[in-house]
Design a protein around this motif. Structure first.
Motif, PDB file in Angstrom:
ATOM      1  N   ALA A 187       1.348  33.484  75.063  1.00  0.00           N
ATOM      2  CA  ALA A 187       1.432  34.629  75.975  1.00  0.00           C
ATOM      3  C   ALA A 187       2.179  34.252  77.252  1.00  0.00           C
ATOM      4  CB  ALA A 187       0.033  35.143  76.300  1.00  0.00           C
ATOM      5  N   LEU A 188       1.895  33.064  77.783  1.00  0.00           N
ATOM      6  CA  LEU A 188       2.583  32.602  78.988  1.00  0.00           C
ATOM      7  C   LEU A 188       4.060  32.376  78.729  1.00  0.00           C
ATOM      8  CD1 LEU A 188       0.178  30.137  80.797  1.00  0.00           C
ATOM      9  CD2 LEU A 188       1.417  32.016  81.825  1.00  0.00           C
ATOM     10  N   ALA A 189       4.396  31.845  77.562  1.00  0.00           N
ATOM     11  CA  ALA A 189       5.801  31.605  77.217  1.00  0.00           C
ATOM     12  C   ALA A 189       6.568  32.925  77.212  1.00  0.00           C
ATOM     13  CB  ALA A 189       5.903  30.911  75.864  1.00  0.00           C
ATOM     14  N   GLU A 190       5.962  33.971  76.651  1.00  0.00           N
ATOM     15  CA  GLU A 190       6.606  35.286  76.635  1.00  0.00           C
ATOM     16  C   GLU A 190       6.795  35.817  78.057  1.00  0.00           C
ATOM     17  OE1 GLU A 190       4.542  37.950  73.992  1.00  0.00           O
ATOM     18  OE2 GLU A 190       4.683  36.526  72.322  1.00  0.00           O
ATOM     19  N   ASP A 191       5.770  35.638  78.883  1.00  0.00           N
ATOM     20  CA  ASP A 191       5.853  36.092  80.272  1.00  0.00           C
ATOM     21  C   ASP A 191       6.924  35.324  81.044  1.00  0.00           C
ATOM     22  OD1 ASP A 191       4.692  37.742  82.499  1.00  0.00           O
ATOM     23  OD2 ASP A 191       4.378  35.733  83.324  1.00  0.00           O
ATOM     24  N   ILE A 192       7.010  34.025  80.809  1.00  0.00           N
ATOM     25  CA  ILE A 192       8.008  33.194  81.490  1.00  0.00           C
ATOM     26  C   ILE A 192       9.415  33.601  81.068  1.00  0.00           C
ATOM     27  CG2 ILE A 192       8.921  30.838  81.660  1.00  0.00           C
ATOM     28  CD1 ILE A 192       5.961  29.888  81.684  1.00  0.00           C
ATOM     29  N   LEU A 193       9.580  33.950  79.792  1.00  0.00           N
ATOM     30  CA  LEU A 193      10.894  34.425  79.324  1.00  0.00           C
ATOM     31  C   LEU A 193      11.323  35.680  80.076  1.00  0.00           C
ATOM     32  CD1 LEU A 193      10.965  33.986  75.448  1.00  0.00           C
ATOM     33  CD2 LEU A 193      12.518  32.987  77.119  1.00  0.00           C
ATOM     34  N   GLU A 194      10.375  36.575  80.320  1.00  0.00           N
ATOM     35  CA  GLU A 194      10.680  37.840  80.987  1.00  0.00           C
ATOM     36  C   GLU A 194      10.805  37.697  82.505  1.00  0.00           C
ATOM     37  OE1 GLU A 194       7.923  40.902  79.891  1.00  0.00           O
ATOM     38  OE2 GLU A 194       8.170  40.500  77.751  1.00  0.00           O
ATOM     39  N   ASN A 195       9.912  36.921  83.099  1.00  0.00           N
ATOM     40  CA  ASN A 195       9.808  36.887  84.562  1.00  0.00           C
ATOM     41  C   ASN A 195      10.098  35.544  85.217  1.00  0.00           C
ATOM     42  OD1 ASN A 195       8.765  39.651  84.589  1.00  0.00           O
ATOM     43  ND2 ASN A 195       6.935  38.749  83.681  1.00  0.00           N
ATOM     44  N   GLY A 196      10.287  34.503  84.429  1.00  0.00           N
ATOM     45  CA  GLY A 196      10.455  33.171  85.001  1.00  0.00           C
ATOM     46  C   GLY A 196       9.104  32.570  85.363  1.00  0.00           C
ATOM     47  N   GLN A 197       9.112  31.317  85.746  1.00  0.00           N
ATOM     48  CA  GLN A 197       7.867  30.655  86.139  1.00  0.00           C
ATOM     49  C   GLN A 197       7.467  31.152  87.520  1.00  0.00           C
ATOM     50  OE1 GLN A 197       7.983  26.362  86.306  1.00  0.00           O
ATOM     51  NE2 GLN A 197       5.926  26.238  87.129  1.00  0.00           N
ATOM     52  N   GLN A 198       6.340  31.827  87.612  1.00  0.00           N
ATOM     53  CA  GLN A 198       5.889  32.417  88.873  1.00  0.00           C
ATOM     54  C   GLN A 198       5.037  31.460  89.709  1.00  0.00           C
ATOM     55  OE1 GLN A 198       6.852  35.647  89.855  1.00  0.00           O
ATOM     56  NE2 GLN A 198       8.214  35.336  88.114  1.00  0.00           N
ATOM     57  N   VAL A 199       4.181  30.680  89.034  1.00  0.00           N
ATOM     58  CA  VAL A 199       3.239  29.813  89.745  1.00  0.00           C
ATOM     59  C   VAL A 199       3.552  28.356  89.413  1.00  0.00           C
ATOM     60  CG1 VAL A 199       0.802  29.268  90.091  1.00  0.00           C
ATOM     61  CG2 VAL A 199       1.484  31.613  89.562  1.00  0.00           C
ATOM     62  N   PRO A 200       3.826  27.538  90.424  1.00  0.00           N
ATOM     63  CA  PRO A 200       4.110  26.119  90.179  1.00  0.00           C
ATOM     64  C   PRO A 200       2.864  25.374  89.690  1.00  0.00           C
ATOM     65  CG  PRO A 200       4.865  26.793  92.350  1.00  0.00           C
ATOM     66  CD  PRO A 200       4.010  27.900  91.818  1.00  0.00           C
ATOM     67  N   ILE A 201       3.074  24.293  88.939  1.00  0.00           N
ATOM     68  CA  ILE A 201       1.971  23.432  88.540  1.00  0.00           C
ATOM     69  C   ILE A 201       1.672  22.467  89.692  1.00  0.00           C
ATOM     70  CG2 ILE A 201       2.596  23.605  86.107  1.00  0.00           C
ATOM     71  CD1 ILE A 201       3.642  20.668  86.344  1.00  0.00           C
ATOM     72  N   ARG A 202       0.571  21.713  89.589  1.00  0.00           N
ATOM     73  CA  ARG A 202       0.255  20.683  90.577  1.00  0.00           C
ATOM     74  C   ARG A 202       0.174  19.346  89.864  1.00  0.00           C
ATOM     75  NH1 ARG A 202      -4.925  21.708  93.001  1.00  0.00           N
ATOM     76  NH2 ARG A 202      -4.561  19.721  93.986  1.00  0.00           N
ATOM     77  N   ILE A 203       0.838  18.355  90.431  1.00  0.00           N
ATOM     78  CA  ILE A 203       0.853  17.010  89.866  1.00  0.00           C
ATOM     79  C   ILE A 203       0.621  15.990  90.974  1.00  0.00           C
ATOM     80  CG2 ILE A 203       2.351  17.556  87.902  1.00  0.00           C
ATOM     81  CD1 ILE A 203       4.734  16.553  89.550  1.00  0.00           C
ATOM     82  N   ARG A 204       0.340  14.758  90.572  1.00  0.00           N
ATOM     83  CA  ARG A 204       0.266  13.650  91.529  1.00  0.00           C
ATOM     84  C   ARG A 204       1.058  12.499  90.950  1.00  0.00           C
ATOM     85  NH1 ARG A 204      -2.906   9.546  89.783  1.00  0.00           N
ATOM     86  NH2 ARG A 204      -4.546  10.035  88.305  1.00  0.00           N
ATOM     87  N   ALA A 205       1.477  11.595  91.805  1.00  0.00           N
ATOM     88  CA  ALA A 205       2.226  10.422  91.353  1.00  0.00           C
ATOM     89  C   ALA A 205       1.284   9.472  90.634  1.00  0.00           C
ATOM     90  CB  ALA A 205       2.873   9.726  92.539  1.00  0.00           C
TER      91      ALA A 205
END
Length: 82
Positions: free
Chosen positions: A29-47
């Protein structure tokens, strides 16, 4: 303030405990949304040691990976010093 940047998906490690929570339906579902609207919310990572460790955004990361993307928008969070 955190700065949004692009990070290589191949350099992001997903801890096994977090990977167990993966829901394939949600990824699709997210992949379909990203195709239509792009990535809206960034992920969070640490080094980590020579890589990044995922803190938040497993489904977004996997949706982008499924779409064949090489980078993901994210915030690099610094570990707290106690």
């Amino acid at each position: 303030m955190l700065e949004k940047k692009s990070y290589p998906i191949e350099q992001i490690y997903v801890p096994a405990k977090r990977a167990k929570t993966l829901d394939a339906g949600k990824v699709e579902a997210l992949a379909e949304d990203i195709l239509e609207n792009g990535q809206q919310v960034p992920i969070r990572i640490r080094a980590g040691k020579g890589r990044y460790v995922l803190l938040e955004g497993l489904h977004r990361l996997e949706a982008l990976r499924a779409l064949g993307e090489e980078t993901v928008e994210g915030y690099l969070t610094h570990a707290r010093l106690h």
